[in-house]
Design an enzyme around this catalytic site. Structure first.
Site, PDB file in Angstrom:
ATOM      1  CB  SER A 136     -48.340 -16.350  30.251  1.00 20.04           C
ATOM      2  OG  SER A 136     -47.837 -15.360  29.221  1.00 20.04           O
TER       3      SER A 136
ATOM      4  CE1 TYR B  11     -43.895 -19.793  30.336  1.00 17.22           C
ATOM      5  CE2 TYR B  11     -45.406 -18.663  29.037  1.00 17.22           C
ATOM      6  CZ  TYR B  11     -44.816 -18.730  30.163  1.00 17.22           C
ATOM      7  OH  TYR B  11     -44.918 -17.826  31.090  1.00 17.22           O
TER       8      TYR B  11
END
Length: 245
Positions: free
Chosen positions: A127, A140
């Protein structure tokens, strides 16, 4: 020459399903791995592949596994949005287990076969949060940074033996995971959901739209191909210019 084989985790939704379909179109026999076994079987039937119903949070069940695949796409992920002081330890650990430990064990399981054949493609769906941080996403962001480091280690070890390892770093992708974040961010910022993209999520992007899953899949397909043999240890951003800041 036998057909290439691939395993895509989190293969039922969003990015995973797009990757499974894209690889299948290239003639790869894809195993769709997902905790939702019924949905995995449905997609596998559609693309002429196989299904693996698996809970990747059960890492004890993955230890000692042997995977005979040419291409491994580590895609499964979850998100929890909380300030650090309110972030439950159980949630933090769950994210690390699914998004760092499970990829480690799957790569470990796949490497022996890849080394024997002298070919392997490991694609980790990271990401922009593997390269940048955002508030309220401690679990995350930590996991994606860990995945980036692990991917580079595998690139160094696997390169001399024909195995590449790379990360794909999309911004916000049009997936159920992001749709859930939109509603959470609307509550956190006390704004309507239709303002979350413009006022919160995409403010740092030059191209102010969501990434489509098929766009991610197109890059994954190339990284999984024979033509990408000199690309390893890399992180490919697909974030509309977010990380250019």
């Amino acid at each position: 020459m036998r057909a290439r084989t691939a395993l895509v985790t989190g293969g039922v939704g969003g990015i995973g399903a797009a990757c499974a379909r894209a690889l299948a179109r290239q003639g790869v026999r894809v195993t769709v791995a997902d905790v939702d076994e019924v949905a995995a079987k449905t997609l596998a039937h559609e693309i002429g592949g196989e299904a693996w119903g698996v809970d990747l949070l059960d890492t004890d069940g993955l230890d000692g596994l042997r995977l005979d695949v040419d291409i491994l796409v580590n895609n499964a992920g979850i998100q929890v949005v909380r300030p650090v002081e309110d972030f439950a330890l159980a949630d933090f650990r769950r994210i690390q287990t699914l998004m760092v430990e499970a990829p480690f064990l799957l790569v470990k399981a796949a490497l022996p076969g890849m080394y024997e054949r002298g070919f392997g493609r490991i694609v980790n769906i990271s990401s922009v949060h593997g390269l940048r941080a955002s508030a309220f996403k401690a679990g995350y962001v930590t996991a994606k940074h860990g995945l980036e480091g692990f991917s580079k280690v595998v690139a160094l070890e696997g390169g001399p033996r024909g195995v590449t390892s790379n990360c794909v770093n999309p911004g916000y992708v049009r997936t159920p995971l992001v749709e859930k974040q939109i509603s959470e961010q609307a509550r956190a910022h006390d704004i309507p959901e239709d303002r979350v993209l413009s006022d919160v999520l995409l403010t740092d992007q030059a191209v102010t739209r969501l990434v489509e899953p098929e766009e991610v899949a197109s890059l994954v397909s190339w990284l999984a191909s024979d033509e990408s043999g000199m690309v390893t240890g890399a992180s490919y951003t697909m974030d509309g210019g977010w990380s250019a800041h």
